[in-house]
Design an enzyme around this catalytic site. Structure first.
Site, PDB file in Angstrom:
ATOM      1  N   LEU A 127      46.983  -2.516  22.201  1.00 24.57           N
ATOM      2  CA  LEU A 127      46.114  -1.535  22.651  1.00 24.57           C
ATOM      3  C   LEU A 127      44.632  -1.801  22.729  1.00 24.57           C
ATOM      4  O   LEU A 127      44.168  -1.628  21.642  1.00 24.57           O
ATOM      5  CB  LEU A 127      46.670  -0.208  21.915  1.00 24.57           C
ATOM      6  CG  LEU A 127      45.805   1.081  22.357  1.00 24.57           C
ATOM      7  CD1 LEU A 127      45.824   1.332  23.786  1.00 24.57           C
ATOM      8  CD2 LEU A 127      46.106   2.164  21.489  1.00 24.57           C
ATOM      9  N   HIS A 231      40.886  -0.508   9.836  1.00 21.89           N
ATOM     10  CA  HIS A 231      39.446  -0.907  10.126  1.00 21.89           C
ATOM     11  C   HIS A 231      38.890   0.382  10.812  1.00 21.89           C
ATOM     12  O   HIS A 231      39.653   1.277  11.372  1.00 21.89           O
ATOM     13  CB  HIS A 231      39.567  -1.929  11.463  1.00 21.89           C
ATOM     14  CG  HIS A 231      38.401  -2.529  11.773  1.00 21.89           C
ATOM     15  ND1 HIS A 231      37.460  -2.021  12.642  1.00 21.89           N
ATOM     16  CD2 HIS A 231      37.721  -3.686  11.331  1.00 21.89           C
ATOM     17  CE1 HIS A 231      36.342  -2.748  12.845  1.00 21.89           C
ATOM     18  NE2 HIS A 231      36.559  -3.854  12.198  1.00 21.89           N
TER      19      HIS A 231
END
Length: 341
Positions: A127, A231
């Site tokens: 994605l 992240h």
């Protein structure tokens, strides 16, 4: 208008651009012409298979296209069943207890154990939405339309779906968790190891990874701190999946220790709440925003649109039906984009 469709060979340059822009740690989009061309070819084969009775080696890759400019603005994928030919590794977080009744000492330790527990499950992957288009809920569409695809073609996918979340790394792509592995077991930096995995060269994992459970307490503090953490750029994607019912069950990536989340496909919110209804083309009033897709594989299309939903049909404007390649009476699958039904 932004339309999601199966990737085509002419999309290679755009896919390469997405790979470059995705940055370090995005394993499924390495900057490698051979691999990217191979992924496009695999996707073409997967979409061309008209009759699939169970999940196999199919890798579905989609692009989001701006129909006005022809520009590819994002990419998104689904692997039907991971690990059937290439080993699919994770660390499983566990616990062992050391207890001495005589000394009255009880010591519980967290462990990391190399495993292949997710072999055969479906994976939401790859994605990436280009930065200028991260608005107008485009990211939600690019992620959630995959759940409509899975709902429509259930036999093509496993009952369980996972998504690997990118773990913590710095601006240079260095992972605190990998730093420990590199020091003790490997002689390569994080970006090289991540790249090799991305192009399918995984033999070194089995050859060099510690084969016995690793005690978390023996890792340096900076490595311990990022286990199961995502992240910064991945937090919105994780939040969206959590809203769909995905949860981490104690599995993390072997390189950056980012969490893997899972959900039973039947219990994914967008799968559960999606509806399949026939189309009527006409003026739309009192509309709400929906993700809408057609019900074809090779000619799949998905968009976000304001439509009018009734118990036995949906009403949409002609421009939206044209984008979806549907006519009066054709079936579409829909789910609310905003959460309101």
């Amino acid at each position: 208008m932004l339309v999601v469709r199966p990737i085509a060979p002419q999309d290679y340059a755009a896919l390469y651009t997405c790979a470059v822009e995705s940055g370090h740690g995005f394993t499924s989009l390495p900057v490698d012409e051979t691999l990217l061309q191979r992924r496009i070819a695999r996707a073409q084969e997967a979409f061309a298979r008209a009759h699939v009775s169970e999940p196999g080696e199919e890798g579905y890759l989609f692009v989001m296209e701006d129909t006005k400019s022809g520009e590819i603005v994002g990419v998104s994928g689904i692997e039907a069943a991971v690990g059937l030919t290439d080993s699919f590794y994770h660390y499983r977080l566990g616990k062992v207890v050391h207890h001495s009744k005589e000394l009255d000492i009880y010591n519980a330790q967290e462990t990391l154990t190399l495993c292949n527990d997710y072999t055969g499950v479906s994976e939401l992957c790859t994605l990436f939405l280009r930065e200028p288009f991260r608005k107008n809920m485009n990211g939600r569409v690019l992620s959630r339309f995959r759940m409509l695809f899975m709902a429509e073609f259930r036999q093509r996918f496993s009952p369980l779906a996972i998504a690997e979340m990118r773990g913590v790394s710095d601006e240079n792509g260095e992972s605190p968790f990998w730093g420990w592995l590199q020091q003790h077991f490997f002689r390569m930096d994080f970006t090289q190891a991540d790249y090799l995995t991305g192009i399918g060269e995984k033999a070194f994992v089995a050859q060099l990874m510690p084969q016995h459970p690793v005690y978390v307490s023996l890792l340096p503090p900076e490595a311990q701190a990022v286990i199961g953490q995502v992240h910064e750029n991945t937090r919105p994607a994780l939040k969206m999946l959590q809203a769909e019912g995905f949860r981490c069950r104690g599995y993390v990536d072997i390189f950056d220790a980012g969490p893997t989340v899972e959900a039973e496909v039947a219990n994914i919110k967008s799968v559960r709440e999606s509806k399949r209804l026939p189309v009527k083309i006409g003026p739309v009033t009192e509309s709400a925003r929906y993700i809408v897709c057609n019900t074809r594989v090779a000619d799949f299309r998905a968009i976000q649109a304001r439509i009018q939903v009734h118990d036995d049909h949906v009403v949409m404007e002609a421009r939206h039906s044209t984008a979806l390649r549907v006519e009066d009476g054709d079936q579409v699958r829909i789910v609310s984009l905003t959460g309101e039904q």
